[in-house]
Design a protein around this motif. Sequence first.
Motif, PDB file in Angstrom:
ATOM      1  N   UNK A 112      -3.685  15.618 -36.566  1.00 29.20           N
ATOM      2  CA  UNK A 112      -4.398  16.196 -37.710  1.00 29.20           C
ATOM      3  C   UNK A 112      -5.462  17.143 -37.170  1.00 29.20           C
ATOM      4  N   UNK A 113      -5.521  18.326 -37.772  1.00 29.05           N
ATOM      5  CA  UNK A 113      -6.509  19.321 -37.353  1.00 29.05           C
ATOM      6  C   UNK A 113      -7.336  19.764 -38.552  1.00 29.05           C
ATOM      7  N   UNK A 114      -8.531  20.281 -38.269  1.00 30.18           N
ATOM      8  CA  UNK A 114      -9.388  20.821 -39.333  1.00 30.18           C
ATOM      9  C   UNK A 114      -9.151  22.332 -39.401  1.00 30.18           C
ATOM     10  N   UNK A 155     -15.003  16.779 -32.198  1.00 29.44           N
ATOM     11  CA  UNK A 155     -13.577  17.120 -32.132  1.00 29.44           C
ATOM     12  C   UNK A 155     -13.115  17.802 -33.419  1.00 29.44           C
ATOM     13  N   UNK A 156     -12.130  18.700 -33.267  1.00 28.13           N
ATOM     14  CA  UNK A 156     -11.579  19.391 -34.429  1.00 28.13           C
ATOM     15  C   UNK A 156     -10.072  19.165 -34.550  1.00 28.13           C
ATOM     16  N   UNK A 157      -9.508  18.408 -33.602  1.00 31.11           N
ATOM     17  CA  UNK A 157      -8.094  18.048 -33.649  1.00 31.11           C
ATOM     18  C   UNK A 157      -7.948  16.654 -33.068  1.00 31.11           C
ATOM     19  N   UNK A 181     -11.497  22.599 -30.107  1.00 29.40           N
ATOM     20  CA  UNK A 181     -10.653  23.795 -30.038  1.00 29.40           C
ATOM     21  C   UNK A 181      -9.495  23.766 -31.015  1.00 29.40           C
ATOM     22  N   UNK A 182      -9.488  22.764 -31.898  1.00 28.61           N
ATOM     23  CA  UNK A 182      -8.578  22.778 -33.036  1.00 28.61           C
ATOM     24  C   UNK A 182      -7.106  22.836 -32.677  1.00 28.61           C
ATOM     25  N   UNK A 183      -6.348  23.465 -33.577  1.00 29.92           N
ATOM     26  CA  UNK A 183      -4.893  23.510 -33.456  1.00 29.92           C
ATOM     27  C   UNK A 183      -4.455  24.212 -32.172  1.00 29.92           C
TER      28      UNK A 183
END
Length: 194
Positions: A112-114, A155-157, A181-183
Amino acid sequence: MAMSINLSKGQRIDLTKTNPGLTKVVLGLGWDTNKYTGGGEIDLDASAFLLHQNGKAKDEKDFVFYNALIAYNGAVEHTGDNRTGEGDGDDEQIKIDFQKVPAHIQRIGISVTIHDAESRHQNFGQVANAFVRLVDETTGREVLRYDLGEEFSIETAIVFCELYRHGADWKFQAVGSGFSGGLAALCRNYGLSV
């Protein structure tokens, strides 16, 4: 009627061996967001990476997300984007049909990512009650559940879990590892360039 099993981080469990007839599963992913921290809505997106023997995805055929909902004729299917995370229960779902997963796919990572986390200054510190549960699609029975707890901040992912082949069977691992660093970071982790 067997009870759903609650897993903790790192735990591995048999899926198909201990549940004969389990061929189609639904992974329900859920979360609550705290709107007061960033002001804006937080849009979380579930995705699946289909990994080869080397632990990597080869190309975009091996990546299921809101812009590419189905892989390998329905082996893995995302049921669609939910932009708000409102309400109880699953916010997004990914279905897997073990019988359709090609032999060269050894492992499936569920994450899951933002969305637009950087520009919106959002991270998983603003997300609570994240979970993944695995349901037998045929019977509707919840087989297992993994609550991720609140150990995330910047965290973003997050990789919630991975399903992997073990001989002729499939197993489940509760992963719960986060990335900044997300997706893009997640794709790099699984061998895809964005």
